[in-house]
Structure formats: C-alpha cells, structure tokens
Design a protein around this motif. Structure first.
Motif, PDB file in Angstrom:
ATOM      1  N   LEU A  77      -9.898 -79.334 -20.997  1.00 30.34           N
ATOM      2  CA  LEU A  77     -10.466 -80.562 -20.430  1.00 30.34           C
ATOM      3  C   LEU A  77      -9.962 -80.774 -19.009  1.00 30.34           C
ATOM      4  CD1 LEU A  77     -11.059 -83.940 -22.166  1.00 30.34           C
ATOM      5  CD2 LEU A  77      -9.991 -83.902 -19.927  1.00 30.34           C
ATOM      6  N   ILE A 134     -17.090 -86.122 -21.939  1.00 32.75           N
ATOM      7  CA  ILE A 134     -16.037 -86.303 -22.941  1.00 32.75           C
ATOM      8  C   ILE A 134     -16.553 -87.305 -23.975  1.00 32.75           C
ATOM      9  CG2 ILE A 134     -13.617 -86.929 -23.298  1.00 32.75           C
ATOM     10  CD1 ILE A 134     -13.280 -86.522 -20.186  1.00 32.75           C
ATOM     11  N   LYS A 179     -17.110 -90.372 -19.940  1.00 32.51           N
ATOM     12  CA  LYS A 179     -16.497 -90.329 -21.256  1.00 32.51           C
ATOM     13  C   LYS A 179     -16.884 -91.497 -22.146  1.00 32.51           C
ATOM     14  CE  LYS A 179     -12.181 -91.730 -21.704  1.00 32.51           C
ATOM     15  NZ  LYS A 179     -12.348 -93.151 -22.048  1.00 32.51           N
TER      16      LYS A 179
END
Length: 334
Positions: free
Chosen positions: A54, A7, A66
C-alpha cells in the motif's frame, strides 16, 4: 490514464468502493484504480494493518481514495488515518459541506469548507503523567509557525480562487496565548499579504464558532483552524447538511493527497446492500477537481444532484433505495 490507489477499507468500505468504481467507469473517467487495502480485514489475514504494498502504491501514484477503516482496539496504530497523515505530511484536511437537494435538514443554503490543520496540536498524542501516583496527566499541544502558515495560506488561496471575500480563523487565543496566539497572529500576517486585499479576515473564538454554526451557518464560506477544533467543527457542520454519510473529505500535502469517506465502517450493515455511497462519491468528485479533471467532476456531481432531486435515497437519508439501486440511478443520470 491516471493511476489512483483505491483503499476499500473495512465493513461497508467494499460496497461503497464498488459504487465509486462503477460510476467512474460509466462516466468514462480516465482513471485506473490500483487496489490496496488496510485495516482490520487485512490485519486478520496477514497480521499487518498497512501492508508495504500500500505504501509503495501511494508513493508511486501520489493520490489515493479510501473507504472507512476500522482500527483494532488495543493493538496496532492509534489510528491508521492519523498515521498516514503523519507519514506523508498531509497537513491540510479539506472538508466541504453543502446543502444537498432532497435531503431534509434544518437549513437550506449552507455551502462552506473547513481547512483543518492535520499534523499538529493535541493530535500529536504526546501525553505523560506528572506525578508518580499517576493522579495528574498532561497532554502536549504543539503549534508551529510553519504548520500554521501553510494551512492558513491554503485557506486564503482557496478563497481567492473561488472569489470568496472572507476567511474565518477559529481559535482560543484569549486563553491559549502562545499556541493559539501563534496561529491567530499568523492568520493576521497572511491576510496582509499581496493578493488578499479583497479578502476579510474574521476572527472567532471556538466556543462562539460552535454557537454561530448552529444559528447562522449561512454566514460562513471558508473556515480555517487547528487540528482538534477542526475535527469537532467539521463533524458538526456535516450534521447540519445530513450527516457524515454525505460528507466528503481529503488529506492533502505538497506531494501526496488521500481522499476519503469520513464516516465509520458500519459493520452492522456490511454486505447487506444498504450502505450510502454518497460520501465516497463526493470525495471522488473532489479528487477529480484536484486532478483538474473538471469535465468529469461536474458530470458526476450533476448526476448525483439529479438523483437526489428525484427522491432516490438510501435508508439513512429517509429513502428506500439499496446501494446498487442508488448507484444505478446515478449512472442513468450521467
């Protein structure tokens, strides 16, 4: 080949995520990144802060890493990070901090980890007005035996695995006798369990802990505490070793783990090749340890340390290397 959800986030998230991908590829890490994104960038394009794709990716892969995410002010979730922790019950916030070579700080031998309970306490965000005129506001602090037990157990297991002889529990039970008292008493109970005979339980009140960490941080190896205290202490300790730009982090549950760079998205330098990728790279090292890919975690960590020792640093650490130059030097040192 292990699939991991990547991410990138917002701002400099794209650049530091590219750095992570390049270093992992150069180190021949057997991981395939599946890219999904969340945050302001996605919201502006789709009207969603977190797309359904996601969620599906994280739930399928069980592990993600992320970059920093900017939550739009006045709309959407209070915090995407808090939302993901709650959704997947990522109760253990793992924040290691250590002195790194080539980064000038006031201390030269810090090596500790903070275990922060991630789903309870004041972070549940339950607030209300106590009177009709809205002159008195109240926030609820919820602590459970279950939540206390599992985070403290994690800290003791970590100490046992790493041959550390002390766990420090941080609290304010002298005032908050029910909530913090429950957390403290749970720590006392766990310290008496079989297998922890060689681990001392140290009890420190939160205000004293702040003072101790800026006067004698070398004394501490494993700290475990509640949500808000942990939020404050983990940033404080990051400041002792060079700032959030060098601070790895992870949110770990029983089934899913999300590793992250804990710093902000720095939109003022986004796209300028100035960002420091250290936090996400070190989070990647911790992720590889979690996946028991120790050969690769050690290889990448050693290359990072060698790069810093040689004096190559980004501007925020007092150097003049660009993001890509810093990344390339790490790859050379692999």
């Amino acid at each position: 080949m292990k699939k991991v959800t990547l991410i990138p986030g917002d701002g400099i998230g794209f650049e530091i995520s590219q750095s992570l991908e390049k270093v992992f590829k150069a180190a021949k890490v057997p991981i395939e990144f599946e890219k999904e994104n969340a945050g302001t960038t996605v919201y502006e394009k789709t009207g969603e802060l977190i797309p359904e794709s996601l969620y599906k990716s994280v739930e399928k892969n069980k592990i993600a890493i992320k970059g920093p995410i900017t939550t739009p002010i006045g709309k959407g979730f209070r915090s995407i990070n808090v939302y993901l922790r709650k959704k997947y019950d990522l109760y253990s916030n793992f924040r290691p901090s250590r002195t790194l070579p080539g980064i000038k700080t006031r201390y030269d031998n810090i090596n500790l980890v903070i275990f922060r309970e991630n789903t309870e306490g004041l972070y549940i965000g339950e607030e209300k007005y106590e009177d009709d005129k809205k002159n008195v506001a109240v926030a609820i602090k919820r602590i459970t035996k279950k939540g206390s037990y599992r985070i403290i157990k994690n800290a003791f297991e970590y100490a046992k695995k790493n041959n550390i002889d002390k766990v420090t529990v941080v609290h304010k039970a002298n005032i908050l006798k029910l909530t913090d008292g429950m957390f403290l008493n749970t720590a006392r109970e766990i310290s008496q369990e079989a297998g922890y005979e060689n681990i001392k339980l140290e009890e420190v009140i939160i205000d004293n802990m702040c003072m101790q960490l800026v006067t004698n941080p070398e004394k501490y190896k494993v700290i475990v505490t509640m949500n808000l205290y942990g939020d404050i202490l983990s940033d404080l300790v990051a400041g002792l070793v060079g700032g959030l730009g060098v601070a790895p982090g992870a949110n770990i549950g029983d089934d899913i783990a999300i590793f992250e760079a804990v710093h902000g998205s720095a939109p003022d330098i986004a796209g300028q090749n100035k960002a420091n990728p250290l936090a996400i790279l070190l989070s990647g090292v911790e992720m590889l340890r979690y996946l028991k890919m120790d050969e690769f975690s050690t290889k990448i960590e050693n290359a990072i340390l060698k790069t810093l020792e040689s004096g190559v640093k980004t501007a925020d650490l007092g150097g003049n290397a660009t993001t890509s130059e810093f990344t390339q030097k790490i790859i050379e040192n692999l």
